[in-house]
Design a protein around this motif. Structure first.
Motif, PDB file in Angstrom:
ATOM      1  N   PHE A 257     -10.325  -1.072  -0.907  1.00  0.00           N
ATOM      2  CA  PHE A 257      -9.496  -2.162  -0.377  1.00  0.00           C
ATOM      3  C   PHE A 257     -10.300  -3.453  -0.322  1.00  0.00           C
TER       4      PHE A 257
ATOM      5  N   TYR B 263      -5.849   4.854   5.623  1.00  0.00           N
ATOM      6  CA  TYR B 263      -5.635   3.425   5.346  1.00  0.00           C
ATOM      7  C   TYR B 263      -6.199   2.573   6.477  1.00  0.00           C
TER       8      TYR B 263
ATOM      9  N   TRP C 183      -3.559  -0.296  -2.706  1.00  0.00           N
ATOM     10  CA  TRP C 183      -4.385   0.840  -2.304  1.00  0.00           C
ATOM     11  C   TRP C 183      -3.478   2.023  -2.012  1.00  0.00           C
TER      12      TRP C 183
ATOM     13  N   PHE D  75       0.856  -1.181   0.000  1.00  0.00           N
ATOM     14  CA  PHE D  75       0.000   0.000   0.000  1.00  0.00           C
ATOM     15  C   PHE D  75       0.895   1.235   0.000  1.00  0.00           C
TER      16      PHE D  75
END
Length: 297
Positions: free
Chosen positions: A260, A53, A250, A24
């Motif tokens: 996600f 996130y 992501w 990520f």
């Protein structure tokens, strides 16, 4: 709960928990200057922080993550993430953008390696000439990574795959991973060339493959799970289940309208179509990542 194909073919219920996302990104437009994303990608051209996130993954069974560099030759970005990892314990690994050709490479790696969450490096090849991987100064840097037990993420497009088998042979103890299954031409449904070159790379036992970045290589506005099945099937056949693992990519996946959770679901659906067993899914979503990056979990 996830339906999975059992060893004897019966459908069983499986709880995939404590999973690892190996890919990520974050960016801070005030702290760093990025070549990409830019204003042409408004969905991404903004600060994307670690709290976002964390929120994106909150209702999933992912509990661990590996950040992968956005900036080449930027140990400051790596230090920024290592600092964030101290207050966000789910961040278990940082792959930094470190200049492999720097005369100070060993010193930089030794400094970063004082933090066990620094696990390896990557270099974005889109900004380099095609022969970058063949350069002697680059190979010298790869040799230093090998000596120090660090990893190297290979961000490749199909035309660069030809350079990889020789690197695998020259540095047999350097753990490398092909990111995003080398960005094949999924949108066009093309496998020729990519398929054969990936077979050559897979013969190197020290090279793995990330099942990541799929949705952004397809038609961004009109993709479906079936588009990805032949590519993942080929990769898993040649690398074997022990050298494949999941990465969300992501927030880049947002370009294809994929959260996600959606990216995770896509790979689950692909593996279901390929009759992948529960045991092997646990490898792909957890165990292989821990082994490759030597994560402390």
């Amino acid at each position: 709960m996830l339906s999975a194909q059992g060893r004897k073919g019966e459908m069983t219920e499986m709880d995939l928990t404590d999973l690892v996302d190996t890919h990520f990104h974050l960016w801070n437009l005030k702290k760093f200057q990025y070549a990409w994303p830019d204003a042409d990608v408004p969905i991404l051209f903004r600060d994307i922080n670690i709290e976002e996130y964390a929120e994106e993954t909150r209702d999933t069974t992912f509990r661990h993550a590996v950040f992968v560099q956005v900036l080449n030759n930027c140990p400051e970005e790596t230090k920024w993430l290592l600092k964030l990892a101290k207050t966000h314990p789910f961040l278990k690994g940082v792959v930094g953008g470190i200049d492999l050709t720097s005369p100070d490479l060993e010193k930089t790696l030794d400094e970063l390696s004082m933090d066990p969450k620094f696990v390896g490096t990557r270099h974005i090849l889109d900004f380099e000439k095609e022969d970058w991987l063949t350069r002697e100064d680059v190979k010298k840097g790869l040799g230093i990574l090998e000596k120090k037990g660090l990893t190297f993420d290979l961000l490749l497009r199909p035309h660069l795959l030809k350079h990889v088998p020789s690197l695998g042979a020259q540095f047999p103890n350097l753990k490398m991973v092909v990111d995003h299954i080398a960005k094949p031409f999924i949108k066009d449904g093309k496998m020729e060339g990519w398929k054969e070159d990936m077979e050559k790379i897979a013969k190197c036992p020290n090279i793995s493959c990330k099942l990541s970045g799929l949705v952004t290589e397809a038609d961004l506005k009109d993709w479906k799970v079936e588009d990805f099945v032949p590519y993942v099937k080929h990769v898993m056949k040649i690398f074997g289940v022990d050298r494949c693992f999941f990465g969300s990519d992501w927030p880049v996946s947002l370009m294809a309208g994929a959260s996600f959770q959606k990216v995770f679901q896509v790979l689950q659906d692909i593996l279901k179509k390929l009759d992948v067993t529960e045991e092997d899914q646990i490898k792909i979503f957890r165990e292989n990542a821990i082994k490759f990056y030597n994560l402390k979990i």
